[in-house]
Write an enzyme that holds these catalytic residues in place. Structure first.
Site, PDB file in Angstrom:
ATOM      1  CB  ALA B  35      61.543  57.011  14.581  1.00  0.00           C
ATOM      2  CG  ASP B  36      63.622  60.382  19.134  1.00  0.00           C
ATOM      3  OD1 ASP B  36      62.412  60.475  18.864  1.00  0.00           O
ATOM      4  OD2 ASP B  36      64.323  61.358  19.424  1.00  0.00           O
ATOM      5  CB  SER B  37      61.011  56.888  22.562  1.00  0.00           C
ATOM      6  OG  SER B  37      61.684  57.932  23.224  1.00  0.00           O
TER       7      SER B  37
END
Lengths: 247, 77
Positions: B35-37
């Site tokens: 995941a990214d932010s």
């Protein structure tokens, strides 16, 4: 260069540059959700565009009202299925020298011009993130770059839009959503008709191309930025100003 | 595992395009599940909607693993 069948939401679409943007997008085959402040003016503008009800729909909305923005954009998403392009064009002026500028003049211009863009951008973020694509175009102004006596509130809001453009471009880049700003110069519209003759002459004499711009010349830039061809451009501000401001 | 946990894992799988067997309690969204932010913000918002809870920012900052998410939902939903 195509926006065919793309769903484009244009705020401040019932007159001026916004209406011209709608006209151009409709001519290019886009589906347009035209947002105006009042139901009547929005529906009149829709009629003037002369497109089918499937292609263009009008909505009344005060973009400064975050709750109302949420409701209208939910309606737009249900009417059109998705949003591909958002043009944050709604803007007002309350011009006067700062010595005479009231706090309400400041607050109102900020609420519509700057917070309105924030509200509408927030409303399309999640649906665009899900689509993994999108175009957001914020209509700034060259006075946001140069400043202008008598427009402290307006110029601040338009400069604010440029910072907002860059920040949202960075936040959304990983989702293939581009965010750019267009800064029109002196464009002949009802808004600039309200300027005094002396101010108009002073303005025109400084424009290298020697004339006021036409709203359709701004709309042409929006049509490009809304299209797939602009895919590698984000976080930028484009002046459409006859050379008034050269960076 | 509780049915709440199963539902949380279902949401995580859908949001992050991962499989249920990757969703070990200690799996970190960013380091282990790709995941990214923005994904983590989307995930928290989705959990809020699905379970009708409000996750304050200062709490969501500490929801870093699958186990954190399950624990929060079980205790608050």
């Amino acid at each position: 260069m195509s926006v065919k069948d793309k769903v484009c939401v244009v705020t401040g679409g019932s007159r001026g540059i916004g209406l011209e943007i709608c006209r151009r997008l409709v001519a290019d085959g886009a589906k347009v959700a035209l947002i105006g402040t009042r139901e009547e003016t929005a529906q009149n503008a829709v009629k003037e565009l002369g497109a089918t009800a499937d292609q263009v729909k009008g909505y009344a909305l005060n973009v400064a009202d975050g709750t109302a923005v949420g409701e209208v954009f939910t309606q737009i998403l249900s009417d059109f299925g998705q949003v591909d392009v958002l043009v944050n064009n709604a803007g007002i002026t309350r011009d006067t020298l700062m010595m005479r500028m009231k706090e309400e003049d400041w607050d109102l211009v900020m609420a519509v011009n700057l917070k309105g863009a924030f509200n509408c951008t927030k409303a399309v973020m999640r649906p665009m993130m899900k689509l993994r694509k999108g175009r957001i175009i914020n209509i700034s102004s060259v006075v946001g770059l140069t400043g202008n006596a008598g427009q402290a509130n307006y110029a601040a809001s338009k400069a604010g839009l440029i910072g907002f453009t860059k920040s949202s471009a960075k936040e959304l880049s990983s989702r293939n959503i581009t965010v750019n700003a267009v800064a029109p110069g002196y464009i002949a519209t009802e808004m600039t008709d309200a300027v005094s003759d002396a101010a108009r002459e002073a303005f025109l004499s400084n424009i290298p191309l020697g004339r006021a711009g036409e709203a359709k010349e701004v709309a042409a830039m929006i049509a490009f930025l809304a299209s797939d061809e602009s895919a590698y451009i984000t976080g930028q501000t484009f002046n459409v100003d006859g050379g008034l401001v050269m960076q | 595992m509780s049915s709440t946990a199963d539902k949380v894992i279902e949401v995580i799988c859908e949001k992050l395009s991962v499989t249920a067997d990757q969703c070990l309690p200690e799996a970190k969204f960013i380091d282990d599940l790709g995941a990214d932010s923005l994904d983590t913000v989307e995930l928290v918002m989705e959990l809020e909607e699905q379970f009708n809870v409000t996750i304050p920012d200062e709490v969501s900052e500490n929801i870093l693993t699958v186990g954190d998410a399950i624990k929060f939902v079980e205790e608050n939903a």
